[in-house]
Scaffold this motif. Structure first.
Motif, PDB file in Angstrom:
ATOM      1  N   THR A  49       0.818  -1.217   0.000  1.00 41.47           N
ATOM      2  CA  THR A  49       0.000   0.000   0.000  1.00 41.47           C
ATOM      3  C   THR A  49       0.852   1.268   0.000  1.00 41.47           C
ATOM      4  N   TYR A  53      -0.875   3.448  -2.682  1.00 44.78           N
ATOM      5  CA  TYR A  53      -1.879   4.313  -2.051  1.00 44.78           C
ATOM      6  C   TYR A  53      -1.286   5.298  -1.046  1.00 44.78           C
ATOM      7  N   GLN A  55       0.296   4.856   1.737  1.00 42.95           N
ATOM      8  CA  GLN A  55       0.117   4.572   3.162  1.00 42.95           C
ATOM      9  C   GLN A  55       1.491   4.498   3.824  1.00 42.95           C
ATOM     10  N   GLN A  56       1.985   5.639   4.225  1.00 40.24           N
ATOM     11  CA  GLN A  56       3.284   5.749   4.882  1.00 40.24           C
ATOM     12  C   GLN A  56       3.417   7.097   5.554  1.00 40.24           C
ATOM     13  N   LEU A  90      -3.654   7.534   8.990  1.00 37.16           N
ATOM     14  CA  LEU A  90      -3.529   6.645   7.829  1.00 37.16           C
ATOM     15  C   LEU A  90      -3.830   5.177   8.174  1.00 37.16           C
ATOM     16  N   MET A  92      -2.599   3.094  10.401  1.00 39.37           N
ATOM     17  CA  MET A  92      -1.417   2.260  10.604  1.00 39.37           C
ATOM     18  C   MET A  92      -1.214   2.074  12.106  1.00 39.37           C
ATOM     19  N   GLY A 132       3.222   0.776   4.787  1.00 36.85           N
ATOM     20  CA  GLY A 132       2.341  -0.370   4.612  1.00 36.85           C
ATOM     21  C   GLY A 132       2.898  -1.299   3.552  1.00 36.85           C
ATOM     22  N   THR A 141      -6.254  -0.809   4.348  1.00 36.11           N
ATOM     23  CA  THR A 141      -5.028  -0.766   5.129  1.00 36.11           C
ATOM     24  C   THR A 141      -4.223  -2.048   4.915  1.00 36.11           C
TER      25      THR A 141
END
Length: 339
Positions: A49, A53, A55-56, A90, A92, A132, A141
């Protein structure tokens, strides 16, 4: 490359591979213990991800060599807390504060020979991040996450001492209302590359972003926070849900009040009311303070203290904060963690 082989006087802000970095994987609902590794290449699934996307999130802080040879970490608990807020935004998992600080300490100690000597103005820059990873394709996620911390020696930001820089007002938005502006996520920075490059092409240090709703109030300066000093010795900084809450900004606010006796005001900074400020600057981990000489807005350059010299309040704030970081000035309680 050994620490002894580095020309400390010519260090910039560039990637240099150091010996070891910390790595931990989150799976089955928990973080693994984590290890130090020589491998500076991440091996992740093509469906991660973080790649598709965004996701970090990441952090930036420094370790400083003191005159007595000890090593200072500056307010790592604040970076841990901000990373936790970014992770929440996000979806996470949080990196616990103790784990975050211990990982930073391990990386500093393992790469001690890369810490620039006291007096050079350099420091060891730490980059913690969470991404991610794992086999995935849908917008959701991630099934797994990586938490890592690596270190890079960086030189003094201002080679010839503090000097003012000019900035221009951008027509681009840095963040959306109710978006991710207050989280330290990569997408915010990717979106800043074009407006930043445009400002530099016109001979400005960077651009300044206005609030995305009304385009009337200053929010951030490039990837740094904005502050200004009024004629009545007030320390003013924007208050907005899309502003990243910087650790340097927070520290300057506290020092302005407790050490310099300034009144601190978090509020609206209207771009058409710049004449109420006698000094201005951008603040962040890399430079601590980048003094602002002038701001270009509507084809007019508004000059603060001077285009050549830095205002006295800005100089005092810079000296106080850097003195604390390098151990030459007494720090407020809890600000310094020894590595």
């Amino acid at each position: 490359m050994s620490g002894a082989g580095i020309n400390w006087d010519n260090l910039g802000f560039d990637y240099i591979k150091t010996d070891l970095r910390f790595l931990s994987v989150w799976r089955d609902g928990a973080w693994q213990e984590g290890t130090l590794t020589e491998d500076n290449v991440l091996h992740i699934a093509e469906g991660s991800t973080a790649i598709h996307y965004g996701q970090q999130c990441f952090e930036g802080l420094k370790a400083y060599r003191c005159k007595d040879g000890s090593i200072n970490l500056f307010r790592p608990d604040q970076n841990a807390a901000r990373m936790q807020r970014s992770c929440s935004r996000l979806l996470m998992p949080h990196v616990p504060t103790e784990m975050f600080i211990e990982a930073c300490k391990q990386v500093v100690r393992a790469n001690e020979k890369f810490i620039p000597p006291y007096g050079t103005g350099g420091a060891l820059y730490l980059r913690p991040f969470v991404i991610g990873v794992g086999d995935n394709i849908g917008v959701r996620t991630a099934p797994e996450f990586i938490f890592s911390v690596f270190a890079v020696p960086v030189g003094a930001y201002f080679k010839g001492g503090l000097k003012p820089h000019n900035f221009s007002i951008s027509t681009y938005d840095r963040a959306a209302p109710q978006g991710t502006g207050a989280a330290k996520v990569g997408g915010n920075y990717a979106a800043s590359l074009l407006p930043g490059a445009d400002a530099k092409q016109h001979n400005f240090a960077d651009c300044i972003y206005l609030d995305p709703l009304t385009h009337s109030k200053i929010e951030e300066v490039g990837s740094a926070n904005f502050f200004a000093i009024t004629e009545h010795n007030e320390f003013v900084t924007p208050k907005s849900p899309s502003v990243l809450p910087g650790i340097t900004r927070l520290s300057l606010m506290e020092l302005a009040e407790s050490r310099l006796g300034l009144k601190v005001v978090e509020g609206d900074v209207f771009v058409d009311q710049l004449d109420q400020f006698k000094e201005a600057g951008a603040c962040g981990t890399a430079a601590v303070i980048s003094p602002i000489g002038g701001i270009q807005y509507n084809d007019k350059l508004h000059v603060f203290h001077s285009l050549e010299s830095v205002g006295p309040v800005t100089v005092k704030l810079y000296n106080e904060l850097t003195g604390i970081q390098f151990g030459d000035v007494e720090a407020p309680a809890g600000w310094i963690v020894k590595a």
